[in-house]
Scaffold this active site. Structure first.
Site, short mmCIF file in Angstrom:
data_model
loop_
_atom_site.label_atom_id
_atom_site.label_comp_id
_atom_site.label_asym_id
_atom_site.label_seq_id
_atom_site.Cartn_x
_atom_site.Cartn_y
_atom_site.Cartn_z
N HIS A 196 6.09 -8.53 7.87
CA HIS A 196 6.54 -7.34 8.62
C HIS A 196 7.92 -7.56 9.24
O HIS A 196 8.27 -8.65 9.66
CB HIS A 196 5.52 -6.97 9.69
CG HIS A 196 5.35 -7.99 10.77
ND1 HIS A 196 6.18 -8.07 11.86
CD2 HIS A 196 4.45 -9.00 10.92
CE1 HIS A 196 5.79 -9.05 12.65
NE2 HIS A 196 4.75 -9.64 12.10
N ASP A 197 8.69 -6.50 9.25
CA ASP A 197 9.99 -6.45 9.92
C ASP A 197 11.01 -7.42 9.33
O ASP A 197 11.98 -7.78 9.99
CB ASP A 197 9.84 -6.68 11.43
CG ASP A 197 8.94 -5.66 12.09
OD1 ASP A 197 9.36 -4.49 12.19
OD2 ASP A 197 7.80 -6.00 12.46
N GLY A 228 7.05 -12.94 9.42
CA GLY A 228 7.63 -11.76 10.04
C GLY A 228 9.03 -11.99 10.58
O GLY A 228 9.37 -13.09 11.04
#
Length: 258
Positions: A120-121, A138
């Site tokens: 994520h991100d 992440g």
């Protein structure tokens, strides 16, 4: 090919008429798929996904899945934005965002081999290659023209500089500066990525400058700020500035030579 009759396209998904979808794939409402994309069999594309043109998604890939973060809640979901001409092979898993407004972002012309993972991100630039099971935790950032070998594991918030190469089965706990090869149980610089530099059009003079700059930074015995200043003074070039800015902006610190 068109859309296979066993595929499920939820109402509210936006697919360009030229998109091809294979057997048993699922595309959720809210997903946007651009022209020329090929979605193979048993793919799951989640609703937070925005995809450009001419991407190819291999069998069993999961694109825009919920983040593997214990703090995730649906109302925190942020998008996954994918550019053009990427190829994601079998079993690739890419998470949507959760903690940044821009979410997860992937540029153009990237090639992810089987079972690679982007957390994520993360931010991934252009023309990168992820070999089998290469993994970004992440918030990791990969610049351009990077090669991540098989079973590479990049710690969260780490950055991988442009035209670098990470050897197989390497753990990356800190930032990897541009133009180098990193290897080891915990990554250390083992030299310049000469093959990658040549393939990407860097001249002999540019390669020599990069080598001299790293010698000053890591072998001169100077403190970092003084070493960077000396490198920029003695070897002024776009590559020198690129290396210096990367190191100066590091939050986790930069790996050193073995």
């Amino acid at each position: 090919m068109g859309i296979h009759p066993t595929a499920i396209i939820e109402s509210g998904a936006q697919l360009h008429p030229s998109v091809q979808v294979g057997a048993y794939s699922i595309i959720e409402r809210g997903a946007v798929i651009g022209p020329g994309c090929v979605i193979e069999s048993c793919v799951r594309i989640y609703g937070a996904t925005r995809m450009g043109r001419d991407n190819r998604i291999g069998h069993g890939a999961t694109i825009g899945a919920e983040p593997q973060d214990l703090g995730y809640r649906p109302e925190l979901s942020k998008p996954l934005t994918i550019g053009d001409c990427n190829h994601f092979k079998e079993g690739v898993n890419i998470s949507r965002g959760i903690k940044t407004n821009q979410g997860t972002r992937i540029g153009d012309h990237n090639f992810l081999m089987a079972y690679a993972h982007i957390g994520h991100d993360c931010t991934v630039g252009d023309y990168n290659i992820f070999a089998n099971t290469a993994t970004l935790a992440g918030h990791a950032e990969v610049e351009n023209q990077v090669f991540l070998s098989g079973q590479t594991a990049v710690h969260q918030f780490c950055r991988i500089g442009a035209v670098s190469m990470i050897a197989g089965v390497t753990g990356v706990p800190q930032d990897v500066p541009p133009f180098v090869i990193a290897d080891g149980h915990r990554a250390r610089i083992i030299g310049l990525n000469l093959v990658g530099l040549r393939r990407n059009g860097y001249t002999q003079a540019q390669r020599s400058t990069i080598k001299a700059v790293y010698r000053v930074i890591f072998r001169s015995g100077l403190r970092q700020a003084a070493a960077l200043a000396k490198a920029e003074r003695d070897y002024p070039s776009p590559q020198t500035r690129q290396i210096a800015r990367f190191i100066e902006s590091s939050r986790r610190g930069v790996i050193s030579f073995a």
